[in-house]
Design a protein around this motif. Structure first.
Motif, short mmCIF file in Angstrom:
data_model
loop_
_atom_site.label_atom_id
_atom_site.label_comp_id
_atom_site.label_asym_id
_atom_site.label_seq_id
_atom_site.Cartn_x
_atom_site.Cartn_y
_atom_site.Cartn_z
N THR A 105 0.79 -1.24 0.00
CA THR A 105 0.00 0.00 0.00
C THR A 105 0.82 1.28 0.00
N GLY A 106 2.02 1.28 0.57
CA GLY A 106 2.80 2.51 0.53
C GLY A 106 3.77 2.67 1.68
N PHE A 107 4.47 3.81 1.64
CA PHE A 107 5.52 4.09 2.60
C PHE A 107 5.00 4.15 4.03
N SER A 108 3.89 4.83 4.25
CA SER A 108 3.35 4.96 5.61
C SER A 108 3.04 3.60 6.21
N ALA A 109 2.56 2.66 5.38
CA ALA A 109 2.27 1.31 5.86
C ALA A 109 3.56 0.62 6.31
N ASN A 110 4.66 0.86 5.58
CA ASN A 110 5.95 0.29 5.98
C ASN A 110 6.38 0.80 7.35
#
Length: 425
Positions: free
Chosen positions: A76-81
């Motif tokens: 889903t994206g960087f924030s999810a990481n």
């Protein structure tokens, strides 16, 4: 070392797959590793660095981000990481293995920088080939970025693998303010980057390093590629990280406090059966047993350390006496060997050989050999000593007592020299 299979859940309830590489003995610290974008916990860099750190006594957890490898969910994206990293640290903390060291490779490095402020146990952060801006990842999408902007979603090919990404992924990468998080990092920082990195240029290292506050360090990975595909490059990175981190995490983190209490501190490193770290007055070295008795031969053994104390004291006492007499002693060399001889009392024998260099006459040399027998450690070994054992939780001497003990040892050497020959010539 050994590897354990781990599974934990993130904030969305997805099961994330992980591996914990730990030393055979007790770990002296714990680390958390974040892999590169579209990689997973089984990438060559993740495995080699994690295992190398484990061999050096730092147990390391590597896991698959949501939607990658064996983990559930969708990419889903960087924030999810970032949230996944915090969830991994929370899991480690709950199991008594709170990470003190956070390591991130490529986009995982940017995620580590973003997450560190929300992981209280982390004392140090190391990045490898990390971008200074998470939006750098959009450059890897090629024409796919425009397709996502136009259609709201598109399938893109990255690193030989296909992913379906949407506009939220792009917007999330663009909205990050990583420099602000770096300025507020409040942890020791190590930036490792190759000057020939063709995926994330070395200028990104400056974007990370410059806004960070000290303590911070930069190490060039020289000819390494972005993914550290050469095993030697990954091993080198691991060795540098471990050496650097020893100032901030694990047993060495207490060296500053130990330096003033007057004690020689000895603690298992977790590497091999016998290896220990010896800390005294801010200096550190390893002690071990030889390979033929089950050790790793990584440092002097216990009796060798006693022999070293005798040799050092002998050399210091000779120097002090020669200075008092005004004799031209240039250098001393002392070799000490310990043996146990059956049938003798006492059975322990320290065989000491002394080399005296300088334009000294025969009488002066003979006198120095006599003075060698008067060094304080020599007299302690021959006279015997008491060993008082108590819990380490017991109070230890403060700085004033430490200074008094050091002064007393120096006075002992002076007294022996003075008694041996009267006033200085």
């Amino acid at each position: 070392m050994r590897t354990e299979r781990i599974e934990f859940r993130n904030d969305q309830g997805h099961a994330l797959s992980a591996r914990l590489d730990r030393p055979d003995g007790a770990a002296r610290s714990f680390a958390l590793f974040a892999h590169c974008f579209t990689c997973d916990k089984s990438s060559k860099a993740a495995v080699r660095i994690s295992r190398a750190l484990a061999e050096l006594g730092i147990a390391t957890l590597r896991f698959d981000f949501t939607g990658l490898g064996e983990s559930e969910g969708e990419l889903t994206g960087f924030s999810a990481n970032v949230r996944d990293l915090i969830a991994a640290a929370r899991h480690m903390d709950a199991t008594g293995q709170a990470p003190e060291l956070l390591i991130g490779h490529s986009l995982g490095g940017a995620a580590a920088l973003a997450a560190a402020g929300d992981i209280a146990s982390v004392k140090a952060v190391a990045t490898i080939g990390a971008p200074g801006d998470p939006a750098h990842v959009l450059k890897l999408l090629g024409d796919g970025a425009a397709a996502i902007e136009a259609d709201g979603a598109a399938e893109v090919k990255i690193g030989g693998r296909r992913f379906r990404l949407d506009r939220a992924f792009v917007e999330d990468a663009r909205m990050q303010d990583l420099p602000a998080r770096i300025r507020r990092l409040g942890r020791a920082l190590l930036v490792l980057h190759s000057p020939v990195d063709q995926v994330v240029g070395v200028d990104n290292a400056s974007e990370i390093f410059l806004p960070a506050k000290h303590p911070k360090s930069f190490v060039s990975l020289d000819t390494a590629d972005h993914l550290l595909t050469r095993g030697a490059d990954a091993d080198y990175a691991a060795g540098v990280i471990c050496a650097w981190a020893s100032r901030y995490v694990g047993v060495a983190a207490d060296v500053a406090a130990e330096a003033d209490d007057g004690a020689v501190h000895v603690e298992e490193t977790g590497a091999g059966r016998f290896q220990v770290q010896v800390s005294v007055h801010g200096s550190r070295f390893l002690a071990d047993e030889p390979v033929d008795v089950g050790g790793m031969g990584s440092g002097p053994g216990p009796y060798e350390l006693v022999a070293a104390g005798l040799g050092a004291c002998t050399s210091m006492t000779l120097r002090l006496y020669a200075e008092r007499k005004g004799w031209p002693l240039e250098r001393t060399r002392v070799a000490v060997r310990h043996d146990k001889l059956a049938g003798q009392t006492p059975p322990d024998v320290f065989d000491r050989k002394i080399a005296i260099e300088g334009p000294l006459d025969a009488e002066q040399r003979a006198r120095l050999m006599e003075i060698a027998d008067k060094c304080p450690v020599h007299r302690t070994l021959e006279g015997g000593a008491r060993v008082v054992t108590a819990s380490l939780a017991a109070p230890t001497p403060g700085p004033a007592i430490v200074k008094a003990e050091a002064d007393e040892h120096f006075r002992d050497m002076e007294d022996e020299c003075r008694k041996a020959d009267g006033p200085a010539a």
